[in-house]
Design a protein around this motif. Sequence first.
Motif, PDB file in Angstrom:
ATOM      1  N   ALA A 181       0.923  -1.074  -0.005  1.00 14.70           N
ATOM      2  CA  ALA A 181       0.230   0.008  -0.078  1.00 14.70           C
ATOM      3  C   ALA A 181       0.877   1.296  -0.002  1.00 14.70           C
ATOM      4  CB  ALA A 181      -0.892  -0.006   1.161  1.00 14.70           C
ATOM      5  N   GLU A 182       1.639   1.273   0.816  1.00 13.83           N
ATOM      6  CA  GLU A 182       2.678   2.428   0.820  1.00 13.83           C
ATOM      7  C   GLU A 182       3.475   2.523  -0.402  1.00 13.83           C
ATOM      8  OE1 GLU A 182       6.529   3.645   3.525  1.00 13.83           O
ATOM      9  OE2 GLU A 182       5.181   2.776   4.424  1.00 13.83           O
ATOM     10  N   GLN A 183       3.887   1.774  -1.149  1.00 13.00           N
ATOM     11  CA  GLN A 183       4.429   1.687  -2.671  1.00 13.00           C
ATOM     12  C   GLN A 183       3.556   2.327  -3.422  1.00 13.00           C
ATOM     13  OE1 GLN A 183       5.825  -2.068  -3.720  1.00 13.00           O
ATOM     14  NE2 GLN A 183       8.066  -1.277  -4.254  1.00 13.00           N
ATOM     15  N   GLN A 184       2.120   2.129  -3.302  1.00 13.31           N
ATOM     16  CA  GLN A 184       1.160   2.482  -4.408  1.00 13.31           C
ATOM     17  C   GLN A 184       1.075   4.090  -3.989  1.00 13.31           C
ATOM     18  OE1 GLN A 184      -2.340   0.224  -3.870  1.00 13.31           O
ATOM     19  NE2 GLN A 184      -2.856   0.071  -6.054  1.00 13.31           N
ATOM     20  N   LEU A 185       1.083   4.281  -2.833  1.00 11.52           N
ATOM     21  CA  LEU A 185       0.898   5.965  -2.432  1.00 11.52           C
ATOM     22  C   LEU A 185       2.126   6.483  -2.913  1.00 11.52           C
ATOM     23  CD1 LEU A 185      -0.504   5.868   0.963  1.00 11.52           C
ATOM     24  CD2 LEU A 185      -1.844   6.590  -1.062  1.00 11.52           C
ATOM     25  N   GLU A 186       3.292   6.010  -2.920  1.00 16.49           N
ATOM     26  CA  GLU A 186       4.399   6.716  -3.389  1.00 16.49           C
ATOM     27  C   GLU A 186       4.453   6.825  -4.812  1.00 16.49           C
ATOM     28  OE1 GLU A 186       8.053   8.666  -2.878  1.00 16.49           O
ATOM     29  OE2 GLU A 186       6.479   8.105  -1.656  1.00 16.49           O
ATOM     30  N   HIS A 187       4.052   5.870  -5.373  1.00 15.40           N
ATOM     31  CA  HIS A 187       3.764   5.893  -6.807  1.00 15.40           C
ATOM     32  C   HIS A 187       2.771   6.871  -7.372  1.00 15.40           C
ATOM     33  CE1 HIS A 187       3.533   4.563 -11.035  1.00 15.40           C
ATOM     34  NE2 HIS A 187       2.173   4.231 -11.166  1.00 15.40           N
ATOM     35  N   LYS A 188       1.742   7.237  -6.766  1.00 22.47           N
ATOM     36  CA  LYS A 188       0.569   8.096  -7.154  1.00 22.47           C
ATOM     37  C   LYS A 188       1.346   9.376  -6.682  1.00 22.47           C
ATOM     38  CE  LYS A 188      -3.467   5.352  -6.508  1.00 22.47           C
ATOM     39  NZ  LYS A 188      -4.719   5.105  -5.645  1.00 22.47           N
ATOM     40  N   ARG A 189       1.985   9.569  -5.642  1.00 18.26           N
ATOM     41  CA  ARG A 189       2.598  10.869  -5.288  1.00 18.26           C
ATOM     42  C   ARG A 189       3.720  11.312  -6.540  1.00 18.26           C
ATOM     43  NH1 ARG A 189       7.002  13.462  -3.153  1.00 18.26           N
ATOM     44  NH2 ARG A 189       8.147  11.409  -2.897  1.00 18.26           N
ATOM     45  N   ASN A 190       4.339  10.359  -6.796  1.00 18.87           N
ATOM     46  CA  ASN A 190       5.341  10.563  -7.969  1.00 18.87           C
ATOM     47  C   ASN A 190       4.769  11.123  -9.370  1.00 18.87           C
ATOM     48  OD1 ASN A 190       7.614  10.670  -6.378  1.00 18.87           O
ATOM     49  ND2 ASN A 190       7.665   8.227  -6.822  1.00 18.87           N
ATOM     50  N   LYS A 191       3.580  10.525  -9.696  1.00 20.06           N
ATOM     51  CA  LYS A 191       2.802  10.736 -10.750  1.00 20.06           C
ATOM     52  C   LYS A 191       2.254  12.068 -10.787  1.00 20.06           C
ATOM     53  CE  LYS A 191       1.724   8.002 -13.680  1.00 20.06           C
ATOM     54  NZ  LYS A 191       1.923   7.590 -14.955  1.00 20.06           N
ATOM     55  N   ILE A 192       1.647  12.575  -9.564  1.00 18.01           N
ATOM     56  CA  ILE A 192       0.707  13.921  -9.436  1.00 18.01           C
ATOM     57  C   ILE A 192       2.392  14.658  -9.507  1.00 18.01           C
ATOM     58  CG2 ILE A 192      -0.022  15.316  -7.694  1.00 18.01           C
ATOM     59  CD1 ILE A 192      -1.515  13.048  -6.555  1.00 18.01           C
ATOM     60  N   ILE A 193       3.261  14.577  -8.961  1.00 15.96           N
ATOM     61  CA  ILE A 193       4.577  15.623  -8.981  1.00 15.96           C
ATOM     62  C   ILE A 193       4.875  15.858 -10.359  1.00 15.96           C
ATOM     63  CG2 ILE A 193       6.807  15.900  -8.320  1.00 15.96           C
ATOM     64  CD1 ILE A 193       6.313  14.666  -5.634  1.00 15.96           C
ATOM     65  N   GLN A 194       4.948  14.623 -10.991  1.00 16.30           N
ATOM     66  CA  GLN A 194       5.300  14.785 -12.530  1.00 16.30           C
ATOM     67  C   GLN A 194       4.276  15.384 -13.362  1.00 16.30           C
ATOM     68  OE1 GLN A 194       5.521  10.518 -13.829  1.00 16.30           O
ATOM     69  NE2 GLN A 194       7.799  10.416 -13.132  1.00 16.30           N
ATOM     70  N   PHE A 195       3.213  15.277 -13.148  1.00 20.17           N
ATOM     71  CA  PHE A 195       2.041  16.108 -13.802  1.00 20.17           C
ATOM     72  C   PHE A 195       1.944  17.561 -13.663  1.00 20.17           C
ATOM     73  CE2 PHE A 195      -2.180  18.075 -13.917  1.00 20.17           C
ATOM     74  CZ  PHE A 195      -2.413  17.900 -15.413  1.00 20.17           C
ATOM     75  N   VAL A 196       2.120  17.947 -12.374  1.00 20.95           N
ATOM     76  CA  VAL A 196       2.194  19.328 -11.859  1.00 20.95           C
ATOM     77  C   VAL A 196       3.387  19.803 -12.475  1.00 20.95           C
ATOM     78  CG1 VAL A 196       2.136  20.987 -10.048  1.00 20.95           C
ATOM     79  CG2 VAL A 196       0.828  18.763  -9.941  1.00 20.95           C
ATOM     80  N   ALA A 197       4.417  19.200 -12.458  1.00 19.04           N
ATOM     81  CA  ALA A 197       5.971  19.768 -12.951  1.00 19.04           C
ATOM     82  C   ALA A 197       5.828  19.931 -14.336  1.00 19.04           C
ATOM     83  CB  ALA A 197       7.034  18.894 -12.467  1.00 19.04           C
ATOM     84  N   SER A 198       4.880  19.066 -15.169  1.00 20.73           N
ATOM     85  CA  SER A 198       5.028  18.958 -16.570  1.00 20.73           C
ATOM     86  C   SER A 198       4.154  20.494 -17.071  1.00 20.73           C
ATOM     87  CB  SER A 198       4.180  18.092 -17.182  1.00 20.73           C
ATOM     88  OG  SER A 198       2.873  18.011 -16.925  1.00 20.73           O
ATOM     89  N   LEU A 199       3.391  21.131 -16.253  1.00 19.32           N
ATOM     90  CA  LEU A 199       2.758  22.292 -16.354  1.00 19.32           C
ATOM     91  C   LEU A 199       3.438  23.473 -16.514  1.00 19.32           C
ATOM     92  CD1 LEU A 199      -0.435  21.632 -14.216  1.00 19.32           C
ATOM     93  CD2 LEU A 199      -0.084  21.153 -16.743  1.00 19.32           C
ATOM     94  N   GLN A 200       4.780  23.461 -15.956  1.00 20.15           N
ATOM     95  CA  GLN A 200       5.695  24.672 -15.917  1.00 20.15           C
ATOM     96  C   GLN A 200       6.150  24.882 -17.352  1.00 20.15           C
ATOM     97  OE1 GLN A 200       9.639  24.473 -13.647  1.00 20.15           O
ATOM     98  NE2 GLN A 200       9.202  26.563 -13.258  1.00 20.15           N
ATOM     99  N   ASN A 201       6.004  26.221 -17.709  1.00 19.64           N
ATOM    100  CA  ASN A 201       6.496  26.869 -18.779  1.00 19.64           C
ATOM    101  C   ASN A 201       8.033  26.897 -18.891  1.00 19.64           C
ATOM    102  OD1 ASN A 201       7.479  28.589 -21.046  1.00 19.64           O
ATOM    103  ND2 ASN A 201       5.330  29.452 -21.312  1.00 19.64           N
ATOM    104  N   LYS A 202       8.715  26.027 -19.537  1.00 17.62           N
ATOM    105  CA  LYS A 202      10.281  26.046 -19.567  1.00 17.62           C
ATOM    106  C   LYS A 202      10.658  27.348 -20.048  1.00 17.62           C
ATOM    107  CE  LYS A 202       9.862  22.039 -18.486  1.00 17.62           C
ATOM    108  NZ  LYS A 202       9.339  21.668 -17.039  1.00 17.62           N
ATOM    109  N   LYS A 203      10.164  28.287 -20.801  1.00 19.17           N
ATOM    110  CA  LYS A 203      10.553  29.573 -21.542  1.00 19.17           C
ATOM    111  C   LYS A 203      10.657  30.622 -20.415  1.00 19.17           C
ATOM    112  CE  LYS A 203       9.119  28.566 -26.214  1.00 19.17           C
ATOM    113  NZ  LYS A 203       8.479  29.004 -27.110  1.00 19.17           N
ATOM    114  N   ASP A 204       9.394  30.846 -19.347  1.00 22.15           N
ATOM    115  CA  ASP A 204       9.467  31.793 -18.582  1.00 22.15           C
ATOM    116  C   ASP A 204       9.205  31.396 -17.055  1.00 22.15           C
ATOM    117  OD1 ASP A 204       6.889  31.135 -18.216  1.00 22.15           O
ATOM    118  OD2 ASP A 204       5.883  33.059 -19.078  1.00 22.15           O
ATOM    119  N   GLY A 205       9.075  30.063 -16.839  1.00 19.27           N
ATOM    120  CA  GLY A 205       8.949  29.783 -15.106  1.00 19.27           C
ATOM    121  C   GLY A 205       7.601  29.655 -14.783  1.00 19.27           C
ATOM    122  N   SER A 206       6.530  29.998 -15.523  1.00 18.64           N
ATOM    123  CA  SER A 206       5.136  30.135 -14.912  1.00 18.64           C
ATOM    124  C   SER A 206       4.582  28.737 -15.246  1.00 18.64           C
ATOM    125  CB  SER A 206       4.293  31.082 -15.970  1.00 18.64           C
ATOM    126  OG  SER A 206       4.173  30.619 -17.274  1.00 18.64           O
TER     127      SER A 206
END
Length: 144
Positions: free
Chosen positions: A1-26
């Motif tokens: 169960a803990e491994q599953q939560l860690e996997h979901k946390r990492n997926k959320i982090i990846q998704f949110v980080a993918s929303l950053q505009n690499k040109k201006d940081g927004s």
Amino acid sequence: AEQQLEHKRNKIIQFVASLQNKKDGSFTGDRWGETDTRFTYAALNALSLLNGLHCIDVAQCKHYLVQCRNFDGGFGTKPNAESHSGMVFCCVASLAILDAYDLIEVDVLNWWLCERQVLKLRHLEDATHAAAKPLNNGGLNGRP
């Protein structure tokens, strides 16, 4: 169960980080690419809570937030946008999350905030309504 939560946390982090505009940081708020300091705040808040700030370009994000600051001390939705109290919260909170208090021009920002403090008056409950009593609501731009 803990491994599953860690996997979901990492997926959320990846998704949110993918929303950053690499040109201006927004950060964008949708798949159509709309940027706004509210989205940047929401992304930074989420990443901070998930211990994922290391997955974004923090320096570029700080630079973007500083670009949203105006001559009057307030912050707008994006660079060159009108200062707005909601965006002041988003930008100051974002800079706080990034431990970048030094990038805030405190004296000018304080002046901007003080200029928007309002004092509302409430009429006393008497027959003439001649007297008025101040309400200590601490409102900003006419809002309690």
